[in-house]
Design a protein around this motif. Structure first.
Motif, PDB file in Angstrom:
ATOM      1  N   ARG A  96      -4.094  21.620   3.620  1.00 16.32           N
ATOM      2  CA  ARG A  96      -3.928  20.183   3.864  1.00 16.32           C
ATOM      3  C   ARG A  96      -4.808  19.399   2.912  1.00 16.32           C
ATOM      4  O   ARG A  96      -6.001  19.657   2.797  1.00 16.32           O
ATOM      5  CB  ARG A  96      -4.290  19.837   5.308  1.00 16.32           C
ATOM      6  N   LEU A  97      -4.179  18.438   2.205  1.00 14.53           N
ATOM      7  CA  LEU A  97      -4.903  17.575   1.287  1.00 14.53           C
ATOM      8  C   LEU A  97      -5.032  16.198   1.908  1.00 14.53           C
ATOM      9  O   LEU A  97      -4.148  15.743   2.632  1.00 14.53           O
ATOM     10  CB  LEU A  97      -4.164  17.474  -0.059  1.00 14.53           C
ATOM     11  N   GLU A  98      -6.126  15.565   1.628  1.00 17.69           N
ATOM     12  CA  GLU A  98      -6.358  14.236   2.175  1.00 17.69           C
ATOM     13  C   GLU A  98      -5.361  13.247   1.564  1.00 17.69           C
ATOM     14  O   GLU A  98      -5.059  13.314   0.366  1.00 17.69           O
ATOM     15  CB  GLU A  98      -7.786  13.779   1.878  1.00 17.69           C
ATOM     16  N   PRO A  99      -4.830  12.332   2.371  1.00 14.87           N
ATOM     17  CA  PRO A  99      -3.888  11.327   1.831  1.00 14.87           C
ATOM     18  C   PRO A  99      -4.570  10.464   0.768  1.00 14.87           C
ATOM     19  O   PRO A  99      -5.775  10.208   0.829  1.00 14.87           O
ATOM     20  CB  PRO A  99      -3.497  10.508   3.055  1.00 14.87           C
ATOM     21  N   VAL A 100      -3.774  10.049  -0.182  1.00 12.75           N
ATOM     22  CA  VAL A 100      -4.246   9.175  -1.257  1.00 12.75           C
ATOM     23  C   VAL A 100      -3.491   7.850  -1.144  1.00 12.75           C
ATOM     24  O   VAL A 100      -2.250   7.845  -1.071  1.00 12.75           O
ATOM     25  CB  VAL A 100      -4.019   9.802  -2.642  1.00 12.75           C
ATOM     26  N   ALA A 101      -4.191   6.736  -1.124  1.00  8.49           N
ATOM     27  CA  ALA A 101      -3.583   5.401  -0.992  1.00  8.49           C
ATOM     28  C   ALA A 101      -3.771   4.621  -2.285  1.00  8.49           C
ATOM     29  O   ALA A 101      -4.813   4.743  -2.951  1.00  8.49           O
ATOM     30  CB  ALA A 101      -4.193   4.650   0.188  1.00  8.49           C
ATOM     31  N   GLN A 102      -2.769   3.844  -2.617  1.00  7.82           N
ATOM     32  CA  GLN A 102      -2.820   3.023  -3.825  1.00  7.82           C
ATOM     33  C   GLN A 102      -2.246   1.645  -3.501  1.00  7.82           C
ATOM     34  O   GLN A 102      -1.189   1.536  -2.889  1.00  7.82           O
ATOM     35  CB  GLN A 102      -2.004   3.665  -4.956  1.00  7.82           C
ATOM     36  N   ILE A 103      -2.969   0.603  -3.911  1.00 10.54           N
ATOM     37  CA  ILE A 103      -2.502  -0.770  -3.726  1.00 10.54           C
ATOM     38  C   ILE A 103      -1.669  -1.170  -4.948  1.00 10.54           C
ATOM     39  O   ILE A 103      -2.118  -1.027  -6.091  1.00 10.54           O
ATOM     40  CB  ILE A 103      -3.671  -1.745  -3.527  1.00 10.54           C
ATOM     41  N   VAL A 104      -0.458  -1.659  -4.710  1.00 11.15           N
ATOM     42  CA  VAL A 104       0.456  -2.048  -5.791  1.00 11.15           C
ATOM     43  C   VAL A 104       0.859  -3.499  -5.573  1.00 11.15           C
ATOM     44  O   VAL A 104       1.254  -3.883  -4.461  1.00 11.15           O
ATOM     45  CB  VAL A 104       1.708  -1.143  -5.827  1.00 11.15           C
ATOM     46  N   ASP A 105       0.745  -4.301  -6.623  1.00  9.86           N
ATOM     47  CA  ASP A 105       1.176  -5.693  -6.584  1.00  9.86           C
ATOM     48  C   ASP A 105       2.509  -5.818  -7.320  1.00  9.86           C
ATOM     49  O   ASP A 105       2.617  -5.464  -8.501  1.00  9.86           O
ATOM     50  CB  ASP A 105       0.148  -6.606  -7.244  1.00  9.86           C
ATOM     51  N   VAL A 106       3.505  -6.309  -6.621  1.00 12.79           N
ATOM     52  CA  VAL A 106       4.802  -6.624  -7.225  1.00 12.79           C
ATOM     53  C   VAL A 106       4.813  -8.125  -7.478  1.00 12.79           C
ATOM     54  O   VAL A 106       4.783  -8.917  -6.540  1.00 12.79           O
ATOM     55  CB  VAL A 106       5.965  -6.202  -6.313  1.00 12.79           C
ATOM     56  N   ARG A 107       4.867  -8.503  -8.746  1.00 13.45           N
ATOM     57  CA  ARG A 107       4.707  -9.894  -9.116  1.00 13.45           C
ATOM     58  C   ARG A 107       6.048 -10.515  -9.496  1.00 13.45           C
ATOM     59  O   ARG A 107       6.929  -9.858 -10.024  1.00 13.45           O
ATOM     60  CB  ARG A 107       3.728 -10.026 -10.284  1.00 13.45           C
ATOM     61  N   ALA A 108       6.147 -11.795  -9.228  1.00 14.69           N
ATOM     62  CA  ALA A 108       7.324 -12.591  -9.586  1.00 14.69           C
ATOM     63  C   ALA A 108       6.878 -14.036  -9.688  1.00 14.69           C
ATOM     64  O   ALA A 108       5.745 -14.389  -9.334  1.00 14.69           O
ATOM     65  CB  ALA A 108       8.437 -12.436  -8.544  1.00 14.69           C
TER      66      ALA A 108
ATOM     67  N   ARG B 209       0.861  -1.185   0.000  1.00 16.07           N
ATOM     68  CA  ARG B 209       0.000   0.000   0.000  1.00 16.07           C
ATOM     69  C   ARG B 209       0.900   1.239   0.000  1.00 16.07           C
ATOM     70  O   ARG B 209       1.713   1.432   0.919  1.00 16.07           O
ATOM     71  CB  ARG B 209      -0.913   0.024   1.224  1.00 16.07           C
ATOM     72  N   ILE B 210       0.757   2.059  -0.996  1.00 19.20           N
ATOM     73  CA  ILE B 210       1.532   3.294  -1.117  1.00 19.20           C
ATOM     74  C   ILE B 210       0.604   4.461  -0.789  1.00 19.20           C
ATOM     75  O   ILE B 210      -0.436   4.643  -1.425  1.00 19.20           O
ATOM     76  CB  ILE B 210       2.123   3.455  -2.533  1.00 19.20           C
ATOM     77  N   THR B 211       0.967   5.227   0.239  1.00 14.29           N
ATOM     78  CA  THR B 211       0.162   6.366   0.677  1.00 14.29           C
ATOM     79  C   THR B 211       0.922   7.652   0.396  1.00 14.29           C
ATOM     80  O   THR B 211       2.097   7.794   0.775  1.00 14.29           O
ATOM     81  CB  THR B 211      -0.164   6.271   2.169  1.00 14.29           C
ATOM     82  N   VAL B 212       0.255   8.611  -0.251  1.00 11.42           N
ATOM     83  CA  VAL B 212       0.852   9.900  -0.598  1.00 11.42           C
ATOM     84  C   VAL B 212       0.053  10.991   0.106  1.00 11.42           C
ATOM     85  O   VAL B 212      -1.174  11.054  -0.015  1.00 11.42           O
ATOM     86  CB  VAL B 212       0.859  10.124  -2.122  1.00 11.42           C
ATOM     87  N   ALA B 213       0.746  11.836   0.892  1.00 14.83           N
ATOM     88  CA  ALA B 213       0.096  12.950   1.609  1.00 14.83           C
ATOM     89  C   ALA B 213       0.871  14.223   1.334  1.00 14.83           C
ATOM     90  O   ALA B 213       2.094  14.200   1.111  1.00 14.83           O
ATOM     91  CB  ALA B 213       0.036  12.669   3.108  1.00 14.83           C
TER      92      ALA B 213
END
Length: 739
Positions: free
Chosen positions: A49-61, A33-37
């Motif tokens: 102040r801006l609300e944090p934005v979260a993004q789910i990232v899958d690193v595949r192998a 989970r990558i959170t940007v604030a």
């Protein structure tokens, strides 16, 4: 994905192969989970102040299946048989970071030593319930069924939401291993790191730009080794590369359920102490003292008690073979045949005046001692012509090249004749020619006849342009003397242009390249090279000289298509010049007929001359059959070294069960220190089933005491250096070879 290695324990110096502890990916496979604030310095501004934005990232192998192309090599080879009881089987993978892209065991188990998530397990016959004969049998399940679990087995604890949904319905291969057996074969989590490392460099690897910088290069490969030795008694084994992700460390459990492991790759082999298929035993047959198996010249030498006349024995010693010869009238007679490979240096073959044999009849030589013919050169000429006719592309190109040469020659002759008529036919004194008289009263150019206009052009620079276009005339007649053209009414004579050599045509280059391949005997039937199978018995190595005259006859036969000696002299000279630039001509070589050829496809054969000081250039190397290897050299070698290939680098103990100590000092990595550590049986554990398993932790500690006392424990790379068993090799000396 960017990667970065850890510190290299075995420094990358000038050693042929460099070992690294591991190659860690910049980020491991998994769900993140990558959170940007964003926060401004002051809170008074609107929208500070801006609300944090979260993004789910899958690193595949890779997780449940392995691309077969990622497997660089396995040892022992699949389905091989040999004395492997002192070796630790291993697998080499092309993605160097693959073993460290995931975590072994569950998330509750810490991994400070960077143990890989892959392990190589070795099972014998009767140990796996689903594969009692060790044939590599596995069960196929969908990934969804594996993740959902089975109450009868202990499977991996994996989060279905973290698995790529596209993989859930794809198959994977699994094996069910009894828990007690797995606990005996798999080392402790802290010791697993010693069974995997990264290897870079070597003779079959591409040059790495980072060599010497402490980073694995592009040629880096991951190596995973098992901790179990095969038994000395004959038996079949199956090796499985399994995934440890989602499992708990092995150990006795109350439920006693078998453990279900994902098998990413597997292969089988047979260990047999008395097998003759080992490299050392096969190569040792070529050493002196093994009769017909020893390295010897290529000739059908008769036995000492055959009672043959001296003249016949002399012919056999020279590499000639008696054959049936059918004459043009249909009669059968005895003749002698010699191929291009001879046990002696052949005398130079006299050549015709124009340098090329026009037919095969002129190559039938008479043998005065027996009153028979020697047909080797005639057969070479016919073989070359047959190979040329069998290749329609080459035949068409050669005929087109000859026609172009004849057209160019005819054009040159025509212009040369016209030049003589034009300039030499003019009188040296007397009346001024018609065109010269026009100097006083020039006639307009459009009023001249076409012939007069052409003569005017030839007096200018057009003649030089034509000469540059068509080349210098090739004429059997005497060359015309040089005549300086007189000034014309239209201006002074233009300077004569220099004639530059023409670039060979594409047809000439293509023809020369085909002939150069034929000069290395490419495509020549094996019966023409070795006419009698007794000259090359099984498990034999034969050295030979290459008959230069045989090669000339072969090429002349191929070049005989649509050839006219007089009209094609220029084309022949052009091809001769191009052939001279196509590399060296074979002068010597060897034929190896042995199980080494199929067993070790990348077998190393190094030839040297002048007592091993100068390497001999290999012009051609090719397997001519299932067990025959041909090599052609630019000169006869004095020394020959046959050794296991780079893939043959393996790990284990010597014949006494010891590990030879090697230096780890910078610049001297791998240098033998002269000592050894007893491993079998001192540092191995024998399971109740009789399996011999290496005690990895104790061996690493013992080696550290002897190699680097008072220093930190060995790293995986340093541990691998100590366990390396160098490839076996055999060196043969031929300093007494007739040259």
């Amino acid at each position: 994905m960017t990667t970065h290695p850890t510190e290299q324990s075995a420094p990358a110096d000038d050693t042929p192969v460099t070992f690294h502890d591991h190659l860690l990916p910049g980020i491991e496979a998994g769900r993140y989970r990558i959170t940007v604030a964003q926060q401004l310095p002051t809170q008074d501004l609107p929208g500070a102040r801006l609300e944090p934005v979260a993004q789910i990232v899958d690193v595949r192998a890779a997780q449940f299946r392995l691309d077969p192309s990622w497997v660089h090599a396995v040892y022992p080879d699949a389905h091989s048989q040999g004395p492997f009881h002192g070796l630790l089987p291993h697998i080499t993978l092309n993605p160097a970071a693959l073993p460290w892209e995931r975590e072994p065991f569950t998330g509750d188990v810490q991994n400070p030593t960077r143990a890989p998530w892959l392990a190589l397990l070795l099972f014998g016959e009767g140990e796996l319930p689903g594969d009692p004969n060790a044939l590599g049998t596995t069960a196929s399940l969908t990934v969804r069924a594996l993740v959902d679990g089975d109450a009868a087995v202990s499977g991996p604890a994996l989060d279905q939401d973290a698995v790529d949904s596209a993989l859930l319905d794809t198959p994977c291969q699994v094996v069910d291993v009894p828990r007690n057996l797995l606990a005996q074969l798999l080392p402790e989590p802290s010791d697993l790191a010693f069974l995997a490392h990264v290897r870079s460099g070597g003779e079959d690897a591409a040059p790495a730009a980072s060599r010497g910088s402490g980073r694995p290069g592009k040629d880096a490969q991951a190596v995973i080794t098992t901790a179990r030795f095969p038994d000395a008694a004959q038996g079949r084994y199956v090796a499985h590369l399994v995934s440890l992700e989602g499992h708990t460390p092995p150990g006795p459990q109350a439920d006693g359920k078998p453990v279900r492991l994902v098998s990413l790759h597997s292969w089988t082999f047979t260990s047999c102490a008395e097998s003759g298929d080992g490299f050392g035993r096969l190569a040792g047959r070529f050493a002196p003292g093994h009769g017909e198996h020893s390295a010897a010249p290529l000739r059908p030498a008769p036995a000492a008690d055959t009672g043959l006349p001296e003249e016949l024995s002399a012919l056999l010693e020279q590499g000639m073979v008696p054959m049936t010869h059918i004459t043009e009238s249909g009669e059968r007679a005895l003749a002698w045949y010699s191929g291009p490979f001879l046990p002696r240096v052949a005398p130079e073959l006299p050549r015709p005046a124009d340098g090329h044999f026009p037919d095969a009849d002129g190559l039938l030589l008479h043998e005065p001692r027996t009153g028979t013919f020697v047909t080797g050169y005639a057969c070479a000429w016919n073989a070359g012509r047959a190979l040329a006719l069998a290749d329609p592309g080459f035949a068409t190109t050669l005929v087109r090249l000859r026609h172009q040469g004849r057209l160019r020659r005819a054009t040159d002759r025509q212009y040369a004749t016209y030049r003589r008529q034009l300039f030499q036919g003019a009188p040296s004194g007397g009346p001024v020619p018609r065109m010269a008289s026009r100097a006083a009263a020039p006639t307009p150019r459009e009023q001249l006849t076409p012939r007069e206009q052409f003569e005017e052009l030839l007096r200018g620079d057009a003649l030089g342009a034509l000469a540059a276009t068509f080349g210098i005339p090739e004429d059997d007649e005497p060359r015309p003397r040089a005549v300086r053209a007189a000034p014309t009414a239209y201006g002074p004579t233009a300077p004569k242009r220099s004639v530059t050599p023409q670039r060979p045509s594409s047809d000439a280059r293509e023809t020369a390249a085909w002939l150069a391949r034929l000069r290395t005997l490419s495509g020549v039937p094996f019966d023409c090279l070795v006419p009698d199978q007794r000259m090359l018995p099984p498990e034999s190595l034969r050295l030979f000289h290459v008959d230069r005259g045989w090669l000339h006859a072969l090429l002349d036969g191929a070049r005989s298509l649509d050839r006219h000696p007089g009209a094609d002299a220029t084309t022949d000279a052009e091809l001769d010049d191009l052939l001279d630039g196509q590399g060296p001509v074979p002068a010597a070589g060897l034929l190896l007929r042995s199980a080494l050829v199929p067993g070790w496809p990348t077998l190393r054969v190094e030839a040297r001359a002048a007592s091993g000081a100068a390497p001999v250039e290999v012009i051609r190397r090719e397997a001519l059959g299932a067990d025959v290897l041909l090599m052609l050299f630019d000169r006869m070698p004095d020394r020959l070294t046959i050794s296991e290939p780079h893939q043959g680098l393996h790990f284990g103990v010597d014949d006494q069960g010891d590990v030879a100590l090697r230096s780890l000092a910078p610049g001297e990595v791998g240098r033998p220190l002269g000592g050894s550590v007893p491993v079998v049986p001192a540092l191995t554990v024998t399971t109740p089933a009789g399996a011999r398993v290496l005690d990895v932790g104790r061996l690493a500690a013992r080696l550290a005491e002897d190699v680097k006392p008072g220093s930190p424990p060995l790293s995986p790379a340093e541990f691998a250096v100590q366990l390396v068993r160098a490839p076996e090799q055999l060196t043969l000396s031929f300093e007494g070879t007739t040259r």
